[in-house]
Structures are given as C-alpha cells and as structure tokens.
Scaffold this motif. Structure first.
Motif, PDB file in Angstrom:
ATOM      1  N   TYR A   1      -1.114   9.112  -2.895  1.00  0.00           N
ATOM      2  CA  TYR A   1      -0.546   8.448  -4.066  1.00  0.00           C
ATOM      3  C   TYR A   1      -0.287   9.389  -5.242  1.00  0.00           C
ATOM      4  O   TYR A   1       0.551   9.095  -6.085  1.00  0.00           O
ATOM      5  CB  TYR A   1      -1.461   7.300  -4.510  1.00  0.00           C
TER       6      TYR A   1
ATOM      7  N   HIS B   1       0.804  -1.229   0.000  1.00  0.00           N
ATOM      8  CA  HIS B   1       0.000   0.000   0.000  1.00  0.00           C
ATOM      9  C   HIS B   1       0.838   1.282   0.000  1.00  0.00           C
ATOM     10  O   HIS B   1       0.283   2.372   0.151  1.00  0.00           O
ATOM     11  CB  HIS B   1      -0.967   0.036   1.201  1.00  0.00           C
TER      12      HIS B   1
ATOM     13  N   GLN C   1      -4.400  -0.892 -10.879  1.00  0.00           N
ATOM     14  CA  GLN C   1      -4.376  -0.753  -9.418  1.00  0.00           C
ATOM     15  C   GLN C   1      -4.836   0.636  -8.941  1.00  0.00           C
ATOM     16  O   GLN C   1      -5.604   0.725  -7.976  1.00  0.00           O
ATOM     17  CB  GLN C   1      -2.982  -1.072  -8.874  1.00  0.00           C
TER      18      GLN C   1
ATOM     19  N   VAL D   1       1.079   2.583  -5.657  1.00  0.00           N
ATOM     20  CA  VAL D   1       0.132   1.903  -6.536  1.00  0.00           C
ATOM     21  C   VAL D   1       0.741   1.861  -7.924  1.00  0.00           C
ATOM     22  O   VAL D   1       1.310   2.845  -8.399  1.00  0.00           O
ATOM     23  CB  VAL D   1      -1.248   2.606  -6.560  1.00  0.00           C
TER      24      VAL D   1
ATOM     25  N   TYR E   1      -7.938   1.103  -6.360  1.00  0.00           N
ATOM     26  CA  TYR E   1      -7.819   1.836  -5.100  1.00  0.00           C
ATOM     27  C   TYR E   1      -8.818   2.991  -5.057  1.00  0.00           C
ATOM     28  O   TYR E   1      -9.370   3.313  -4.004  1.00  0.00           O
ATOM     29  CB  TYR E   1      -6.399   2.355  -4.920  1.00  0.00           C
TER      30      TYR E   1
END
Length: 428
Positions: free
Chosen positions: A259, A237, A245, A240, A249
């Motif tokens: 992210y 985690h 992905q 990403v 998420y």
C-alpha cells in the motif's frame, strides 16, 4: 366493505401516531432484522419493506435508526405518491419536546437548508430544459454515426481505428453522463419516463444495467465516502483510503498489496481496468443473479448493434479488441472525473452528519468552464449535484451561489479547485 376498510386504516393510523418514541429508542432499531427510521418526525418500521424498496434494500437500510427526512426528499420525485407506501409502515411519532434532528445536529442549519431547497423549487430549478437534453442525446448519436462512417469511407488502418476509438470512447463517456441524468429522475416530470429512457441510454447505448446502477449509485449518494455504506469506497483491499483505514489495516496487519506504493500502481490498476474488467463482470453477474431480464435484453441490443456495425470491417476478434480498447479509454475518462470530487475528500466511518455537512465533507467542485461542464457531464458541480440529485444539471450554476452563501453562514467548507489540481489531488 370499502368504507369499513378505510375507517380501519384511519383508526390504525391514529393509533400508530399516538405512540411516542425517543431518539434513544429509535437508534436501537438499526439492525439487519430490525430497522426503524424517521421522516418528518414520523417513525416507520421498514424491516420487511426494505427488501421491496424499488431503490434497493441497502440504500434505505443505511438510514436505520436515523432521521431520513432530507434523503427522502432528495431521492423521490413524487413524495406524496411514496407516502402511500409509507402509511402501513407508520408505528408512531417522536415524543413532544424531542428534537426533530437526531444526534445533536444543528436544527437551524437543517431548517435553512430545507428553506434553500424550497427557494430552488420556487426558482423552477428542478424543471428540465427539453432542448438541452435533446441536443445532448443527438450529439452522442452523431458521434456513433461518425465513427461508423469513418471506417466505412477510410477503411481499417491503424490511424483510422485509433481516431474511431477516440470518437466511440467520447460517445460512451458522454452517454454515461446522460444516463446519470435519467437515473436521477432529473429530466422528465414522471418517474416512469425517466426510467424508460434511462434503460435505453444505459442499456442500448452503453450495454449496462439500469437496476445495477440504481442500487449501487444511490447508496453512494445516501452515504458518500462512508465505509461499508458507500460502494464507491469499497476498494476490495486493492487500495486503502482516508485517514482511518490505513491505521486500521496497520493494526490488523492486513497487507494484501504494497500500500505504500498504491499511488504508483493506481495508474496500472484503477483507470485502465475499472470499466472493461470489474464493472463489466459485476454488471453481467448482477443482471443474471438478480434476474434483471429487461436490463439484460437492453444490454444484448447494444452488443447486437455494435457487432452488426463493426464485424464486417474488423471481424469477430477485431471487433472484440476494438470494444475492449474503447472501454479502456472510457475507463480512464470515467475514473479521473468521478474520483477527483471524492477520493481527496473525507473518507471515514459513519459520523451521522446532517445532509448538508455530510455531502460537503465528501465532495468538492471543479471550476466552471464550457469544456469542464461538457468533459465532466456537469459533475464539476459535484456539491450541488449531491445536495440536489434530482436537479437538472444545467441549473447547478444558478443554485451554486446560494449554496456557497449557506456554507459560509455555518462555516461549512465549500471546496472548489481547478481541473489540473483535482487530478493531482487524486494521486496525492
């Protein structure tokens, strides 16, 4: 009794071969408690055997419900010997008329790749050059000696310590590439000798675990860049990856970290801490939890040697700081080299591609030069290495033109780039 036992085995084998299966039925056996796979049209039940698999249960389980022929040939130095272990697991064959390849894979591409492998064998490209690997090991040991001589003659000044750290980090990085060769059984003809020297290089020269490396790295080779199968794309985690992905998420509203800034905090997290923190903790815990006592002894010999060499100059705390700084430098080297071939490539869930297409989708090459070969441990030929993991690295350049030709024939993208562009693409 011996003859009767042999006859019984033969009868059992004939009965197993008489059972015919379709791909539809085989694909249903891909569960944790029910695993079948196919090798050269023969169907094997590996449910119980997986836990005893020398390469780890996960790598063989990743092929449950699939054709594992090319993976089998890629990872086993002596396939005829391994066949002895497969015989009791045989439960049948593919039914006549059923294709040898599962899920609509191109049979001509698969056959041509296997013909390429046979060509490589005929060209002796799986034969290692003892001089190459002897000199490679010698230059690592010479760097270790040079570092100790440097501090012995010039003391522990900041300049000397920094130069010494760079030399030790270089030695560690190069030992990492060398253990990779022995781990892939690409040096000696016999697996036994590869395993012994692998434990020496990764254990005594690096303080790590051969079994930990094997169980982790072969999963990566079996299913590169596949979520839940390749441990190298399990970023806990923190990052990403790929195209799917981030979408996943987003839909699940998972946001453990910012992210949209991961290209910035990448520099603060991944390169500096992968080896000195994450790998170090994982290796020690794995050796203790799985009782890899031989690996633990080899790793202990590394730390004993290191502290005997450097405590007289730096003391206990100073030696610990020096070791951490060397790991910090090595970690940067390791991350940039290993990720430049994979992170910019396709990262996704299982797509059940053929061996050639799967490896090419997940890997790319870096231009060849003497420096690039040395700096990356010949992992600038990542494509050839993934296609033929047991091929000695000094032969990659010989097979590369044939691989390119095969890829061109079938329209499989063969990507090659400069070292600088490869580093930029990681951040991108």
């Amino acid at each position: 009794m011996g003859k009767g036992g042999e006859k019984g085995e033969e009868v059992g084998e004939r009965e197993a071969q008489s059972r015919l299966y379709s791909w539809e039925e085989i694909r249903r056996h891909n569960l944790r408690t029910d695993k079948w796979l196919v090798i050269e049209r023969k169907v094997y039940n590996i449910t119980k055997w997986a836990a005893r698999h020398p390469g780890g249960s996960r790598v063989i389980s990743h092929y449950a419900g699939e054709d594992a022929t090319d993976a089998f040939w890629a990872f086993h130095l002596n396939p005829s010997f391994v066949q002895k272990f497969l015989k009791p697991l045989l439960i049948g064959e593919l039914a006549p008329g059923k294709p040898s390849q599962d899920r609509g894979k191109n049979p001509q591409l698969v056959d041509d790749f296997r013909a390429l492998r046979k060509t490589a064998e005929d060209m002796n490209l799986f034969k290692a050059d003892p001089l190459f690997f002897s000199l490679y090991l010698a230059h690592i040991i010479m760097m270790e000696a040079l570092a100790w001589l440097l501090v012995s003659y010039y003391g522990t000044s900041w300049i000397t310590t920094f130069i010494l750290s760079c030399i030790l980090a270089t030695s560690q990085a190069q030992a990492g590439w060398l253990q990779h060769d022995f781990g892939h059984l690409s040096v000696f003809k016999k697996s036994k000798w590869n395993h012994i020297v692998h434990k020496f290089v990764i254990g005594h020269l690096k303080g790590a675990s051969a079994n930990w490396w094997n169980h982790r790295h072969f999963q990566h080779h079996a299913k590169p860049n596949i979520f839940k199968k390749d441990p190298d794309v399990n970023m806990l985690h923190i990052f990403v990856l790929g195209d799917s992905q981030p979408v996943e998420y987003g839909k699940k509203k998972l946001k453990y970290l910012p992210y949209h800034h991961q290209h910035e905090y990448f520099f603060l997290v991944f390169p500096p801490f992968l080896i000195p923190v994450y790998f170090q903790i994982q290796i020690i815990m794995t050796m203790i939890r799985r009782r890899f006592w031989a690996d633990l002894a080899w790793a202990f010999s590394y730390y004993m040697r290191y502290f005997i060499m450097y405590i007289p100059f730096y003391g206990v705390l100073g030696s610990l700081f020096l070791l951490t700084f060397v790991r910090f430098l090595e970690s940067h080297w390791f991350v940039w080299v290993t990720q430049m071939n994979h992170i910019p490539m396709d990262i996704d869930c299982e797509k059940h591609r053929d061996w050639l297409s799967a490896q090419l989708a997940a890997t790319c090459n870096i231009e060849q030069s003497f420096f690039n070969d040395w700096f990356t441990g010949h992992l600038n030929f990542q494509i050839e290495h993934h296609l033929f993991p047991m091929m000695p690295r000094h032969n990659y350049w010989k097979i590369a033109p044939l691989v390119k030709s095969l890829c061109t024939k079938y329209g499989v993208h063969y990507e090659e780039k400069s070292l600088g562009k490869a580093f930029r693409d990681i951040v991108g």
